[in-house]
Design an enzyme around this catalytic site. Structure first.
Site, PDB file in Angstrom:
ATOM      1  CG  LEU A  94      48.277  71.410  53.573  1.00  0.00           C
ATOM      2  CD1 LEU A  94      46.847  71.013  53.897  1.00  0.00           C
ATOM      3  CD2 LEU A  94      48.305  72.761  52.882  1.00  0.00           C
ATOM      4  CB  THR A 107      40.454  60.693  49.606  1.00  0.00           C
ATOM      5  OG1 THR A 107      40.383  59.349  49.133  1.00  0.00           O
ATOM      6  CG2 THR A 107      40.479  61.649  48.421  1.00  0.00           C
ATOM      7  CG  HIS A 108      47.044  58.357  49.685  1.00  0.00           C
ATOM      8  ND1 HIS A 108      47.827  59.236  48.966  1.00  0.00           N
ATOM      9  CD2 HIS A 108      47.697  57.169  49.675  1.00  0.00           C
ATOM     10  CE1 HIS A 108      48.909  58.611  48.552  1.00  0.00           C
ATOM     11  NE2 HIS A 108      48.859  57.360  48.967  1.00  0.00           N
ATOM     12  CG  ASP A 140      49.711  63.690  60.652  1.00  0.00           C
ATOM     13  OD1 ASP A 140      50.107  63.747  59.467  1.00  0.00           O
ATOM     14  OD2 ASP A 140      49.901  62.705  61.393  1.00  0.00           O
ATOM     15  CB  ALA A 141      52.677  68.272  60.075  1.00  0.00           C
ATOM     16  CG  ASP A 144      49.446  61.029  51.248  1.00  0.00           C
ATOM     17  OD1 ASP A 144      48.543  61.879  51.181  1.00  0.00           O
ATOM     18  OD2 ASP A 144      50.241  60.828  50.318  1.00  0.00           O
TER      19      ASP A 144
HETATM   20  C1  GAR Z   1      42.636  61.067  43.847  1.00  0.00           C
HETATM   21  O1  GAR Z   1      42.621  59.715  43.462  1.00  0.00           O
HETATM   22  C2  GAR Z   1      43.285  61.226  45.197  1.00  0.00           C
HETATM   23  O2  GAR Z   1      43.158  60.107  46.008  1.00  0.00           O
HETATM   24  C3  GAR Z   1      44.729  61.459  44.854  1.00  0.00           C
HETATM   25  O3  GAR Z   1      44.694  62.273  43.735  1.00  0.00           O
HETATM   26  C4  GAR Z   1      43.552  61.885  42.944  1.00  0.00           C
HETATM   27  C5  GAR Z   1      42.904  63.147  42.436  1.00  0.00           C
HETATM   28  O4  GAR Z   1      42.131  62.914  41.311  1.00  0.00           O
HETATM   29  N1  GAR Z   1      45.426  62.063  45.957  1.00  0.00           N
HETATM   30  C6  GAR Z   1      46.679  61.773  46.287  1.00  0.00           C
HETATM   31  O5  GAR Z   1      47.390  61.020  45.661  1.00  0.00           O
HETATM   32  C7  GAR Z   1      47.162  62.469  47.552  1.00  0.00           C
HETATM   33  N2  GAR Z   1      48.429  61.993  47.929  1.00  0.00           N
HETATM   34  P1  GAR Z   1      41.234  64.087  40.707  1.00  0.00           P
HETATM   35  O6  GAR Z   1      42.141  65.250  40.354  1.00  0.00           O
HETATM   36  O7  GAR Z   1      40.560  63.523  39.512  1.00  0.00           O
HETATM   37  O8  GAR Z   1      40.245  64.469  41.773  1.00  0.00           O
END
Ligand code: GAR
Length: 188
Positions: A94, A107-108, A140-141, A144
């Site tokens: 973003l 969440t990552h 932040d910008a 992750d």
């Molecule tokens: C999640 O595990 C999240 O941590 C990840 O995408 C998945 C979404 O799963 N996010 C990233 O990788 C952000 N960089 P979902 O579509 O089943 O909720």
């Protein structure tokens, strides 16, 4: 106060579903006022619709350039007056102006700062790490990046594939993310 949560998601929406389920419990402290996506028709939005939550899509392809998309997304967010924007598998970075305008949590699926980006689980496997995990952080910008709020470790097992590892990470991820969102709602 009941915090106004706005969830952004790009994919399958299992994380969005966990937020919807948690927010439906009495006493959670937040309610989901809308869900948005950059991918019109994503399964995540169908989950929100099934829960009776308004949805919107702001697709990059519908805008002349990235700046126009950034502005349209920020306008869409502002229209719902969110107290907290929850990134639940939202797979775009973003704009700086957007992340400073709204409180946001992401969440990552890795132990950041290791393995940011869209392929965290595959990257962790390719590097042969023995432990990976999940990170919940303010936004932040950067990619992750942003202050870390919570982390949990997940061991990489012999024979793990991206799918088996993802399953164990996501089983750990959902309660950690929900607990953090609950705390953030409680502190508003
Ligand atoms: C999640 O595990 C999240 O941590 C990840 O995408 C998945 C979404 O799963 N996010 C990233 O990788 C952000 N960089 P979902 O579509 O089943 O909720």
């Amino acid at each position: 106060m009941t915090a106004r949560l706005l969830v952004l998601a790009s994919g399958l929406g299992s994380t969005l579903q966990a937020v919807l389920d948690a927010a439906a419990e009495p006493g959670f402290g937040g309610s989901v006022v809308a869900a948005g996506t950059d991918r019109p028709g994503s399964p995540a939005m169908r989950r929100a619709e099934s829960a009776g939550v308004p949805t919107f899509a702001v697709a990059l392809a519908d805008h002349p350039d990235r700046a126009a998309w950034d502005a349209a997304l920020a306008d869409a967010l502002a229209g719902y007056r969110p107290d907290l924007v929850v990134l639940a598998g939202f797979m775009r970075v973003l704009a700086a102006g957007t992340v400073t305008r709204f409180d946001m949590v992401n969440t990552h699926p890795s132990l950041l700062p290791s393995f940011p980006g869209a392929h965290a689980i595959e990257d962790a496997l390719a590097h042969g790490v023995k432990v990976t995990g999940v990170t919940v952080h303010r936004v932040d910008a950067g990619l992750d990046s942003g202050p870390i709020l919570a982390q949990a470790a997940v061991p990489v097992l012999d024979g793990d594939t991206a799918d088996t590892l993802r399953e164990r990470i996501q089983a750990m991820e959902k309660p950690l993310f929900i607990d953090t969102i609950r705390q953030l709602c409680g502190s508003m």
